[in-house]
Structure formats: structure tokens, C-alpha cells
Design an enzyme around this catalytic site. Sequence first.
Site, PDB file in Angstrom:
ATOM      1  N   ASN A   1       6.320  28.610 -20.266  1.00 37.97           N
ATOM      2  CA  ASN A   1       6.436  27.111 -19.588  1.00 37.97           C
ATOM      3  C   ASN A   1       6.898  27.154 -18.400  1.00 37.97           C
ATOM      4  O   ASN A   1       7.712  27.932 -18.028  1.00 37.97           O
ATOM      5  CB  ASN A   1       7.304  26.323 -20.615  1.00 37.97           C
ATOM      6  CG  ASN A   1       7.610  24.830 -20.179  1.00 37.97           C
ATOM      7  OD1 ASN A   1       6.733  24.320 -19.942  1.00 37.97           O
ATOM      8  ND2 ASN A   1       8.920  24.563 -20.134  1.00 37.97           N
TER       9      ASN A   1
ATOM     10  N   HIS B   1       9.501  24.708 -15.873  1.00 38.77           N
ATOM     11  CA  HIS B   1      10.376  23.776 -16.040  1.00 38.77           C
ATOM     12  C   HIS B   1      10.910  23.386 -14.609  1.00 38.77           C
ATOM     13  O   HIS B   1      11.162  24.259 -13.860  1.00 38.77           O
ATOM     14  CB  HIS B   1      11.421  24.215 -17.126  1.00 38.77           C
ATOM     15  CG  HIS B   1      12.573  22.711 -17.182  1.00 38.77           C
ATOM     16  ND1 HIS B   1      12.251  21.854 -18.054  1.00 38.77           N
ATOM     17  CD2 HIS B   1      13.815  22.702 -16.915  1.00 38.77           C
ATOM     18  CE1 HIS B   1      13.210  21.071 -17.947  1.00 38.77           C
ATOM     19  NE2 HIS B   1      14.245  21.496 -17.125  1.00 38.77           N
TER      20      HIS B   1
HETATM   21  C1  GAR Z   1       5.910  19.790 -13.383  1.00 44.02           C
HETATM   22  O1  GAR Z   1       6.752  19.386 -12.154  1.00 44.02           O
HETATM   23  C2  GAR Z   1       6.422  20.583 -14.344  1.00 44.02           C
HETATM   24  O2  GAR Z   1       7.416  21.402 -13.834  1.00 44.02           O
HETATM   25  C3  GAR Z   1       6.859  19.391 -15.275  1.00 44.02           C
HETATM   26  O3  GAR Z   1       5.964  18.333 -15.118  1.00 44.02           O
HETATM   27  C4  GAR Z   1       5.197  18.413 -13.933  1.00 44.02           C
HETATM   28  C5  GAR Z   1       3.765  18.391 -14.127  1.00 44.02           C
HETATM   29  O4  GAR Z   1       3.232  18.397 -12.968  1.00 44.02           O
HETATM   30  N1  GAR Z   1       7.249  19.868 -16.589  1.00 44.02           N
HETATM   31  C6  GAR Z   1       8.234  19.549 -17.078  1.00 44.02           C
HETATM   32  O5  GAR Z   1       8.829  18.554 -17.064  1.00 44.02           O
HETATM   33  C7  GAR Z   1       8.127  20.112 -18.677  1.00 44.02           C
HETATM   34  N2  GAR Z   1       9.567  19.582 -19.251  1.00 44.02           N
HETATM   35  P1  GAR Z   1       1.486  18.900 -12.962  1.00 44.02           P
HETATM   36  O6  GAR Z   1       0.665  18.132 -14.133  1.00 44.02           O
HETATM   37  O7  GAR Z   1       0.984  18.336 -11.900  1.00 44.02           O
HETATM   38  O8  GAR Z   1       1.387  20.386 -13.035  1.00 44.02           O
END
Ligand code: GAR
Length: 197
Positions: free
Chosen positions: A108, A110
Site C-alpha cells: 500500500n 500512504h
Molecule cells: C494518494 O495520495 C495515496 O497516497 C492516497 O490516496 C491518493 C490516491 O491518488 N492513499 C491513501 O490515502 C490511502 N489511505 P491516486 O488515485 O491519484 O493514486
Amino acid sequence: MTKRVAILISGGGSNMVALVRSMVGDHPARPVLVASNDPQAGGLQRAADLGVGVAHVDHRIYGKDRSAFEADLNVKLDTARPDILCLAGFMRILTPDFIARWQGRMLNIHPSLLPKYRGLHTHARALEAGDAEHGCTVHEVTAELDGGPILGQARVPVLPGDTPETLAARVLPMEHQLYPAVLRRFAVGDRRPLFLP
Ligand code: GAR
């Protein structure tokens, strides 16, 4: 042997795109599926445009029954036979059973320097705390939310006047560097943490 990678998304999928684009040439892995809990997730079209198979399992149909949602997600995943599962902005809490099934093969990303700021609103929380730096972490997924072994971290400075949005915009390009770099190592069994820059 080349590893098969499935990527789970909930939104725009910019990390998914970075992962897919990285798996070319002598890379030890290839993308086999991008799946989402949201049929409207923008990343599904982006994945299809990149030539990757896509699937969706709409979590809303299952109400509170996470196990039934995950059972159907597992059906889609099993069809693709992934060796590695990358969560990339996948915004569903997973049950212990799902995690146990994929543990050791599930990563994952984060948007914080874990163990700081597990959960949501990480950029706002880093600002509220007055942190001088912030960043992102790739970790193995275990039953502890955002608590599995750290495989890599990338740091950015927090600048005067930052808002959650400007900070997120500084972290995201680092996510796009870190996740592919960690996946490449993980695919050949290298679990030593990688620290960027
Ligand atoms: C990213 O910033 C990722 O780190 C975060 O969601 C965003 C997805 O962006 N993930 C979380 O917060 C998980 N808890 P993306 O769809 O453009 O990759």
C-alpha cells in the site's frame, strides 16, 4: 519468472499509472489487472487506455457486508492470478480474512511518513502538528491499519504558507517515484526499505 501485479484503486489512479508505466522492458513484473470498488473511478479508463485489463466491484451494492464485497473482488483477482497486489489509493478498509489471504504479497502507499498519521487527512494533520517535513510511505499490508513493515519512504519539506492541497501536490510526485521503485525491488524479493530522495 515475471511477477503478475494487480492494482486496486478508488479514484483517479495517478499512482496506478506510475506503476503501470514502470513495468516495461527488463522490469521483473507486469500489470495484469486494475480493479476498483467504484465503477466511476477515473483510473479505470486510464488503465484501459494503457492496455491493462480492468474490473470493478461496486462496494455500495453490498451495504455493510465487507466479506461479500471482498469475496467478489477475490473472484476478479483470482481470474487474473496476481503474485502481487498493489493498493494505490484504494479507500476501503479490508477485513482480516482478505488481508490474511494476500499477506506478504500486498503493498500500500500512504501519504504520510508512517508511523505518523495513519488513516485519513494526513496532510492537514502534518500541518496542524507544525511538522518541518512530510512525505509518503510504501508498506506491506497487515491487519494493523497502515501499520505493516515499511518498504520505502520519500520526504518533502513543509513550506511556509502550505495548505493541505499544496502539500499534497508536493507529496504526490514523490509517491509516483517511490511506489514504482519499491515495487521493482519487491518483485525480486528485496524488502529492504528504500529511502528517497
Ligand atoms: C494518494 O495520495 C495515496 O497516497 C492516497 O490516496 C491518493 C490516491 O491518488 N492513499 C491513501 O490515502 C490511502 N489511505 P491516486 O488515485 O491519484 O493514486
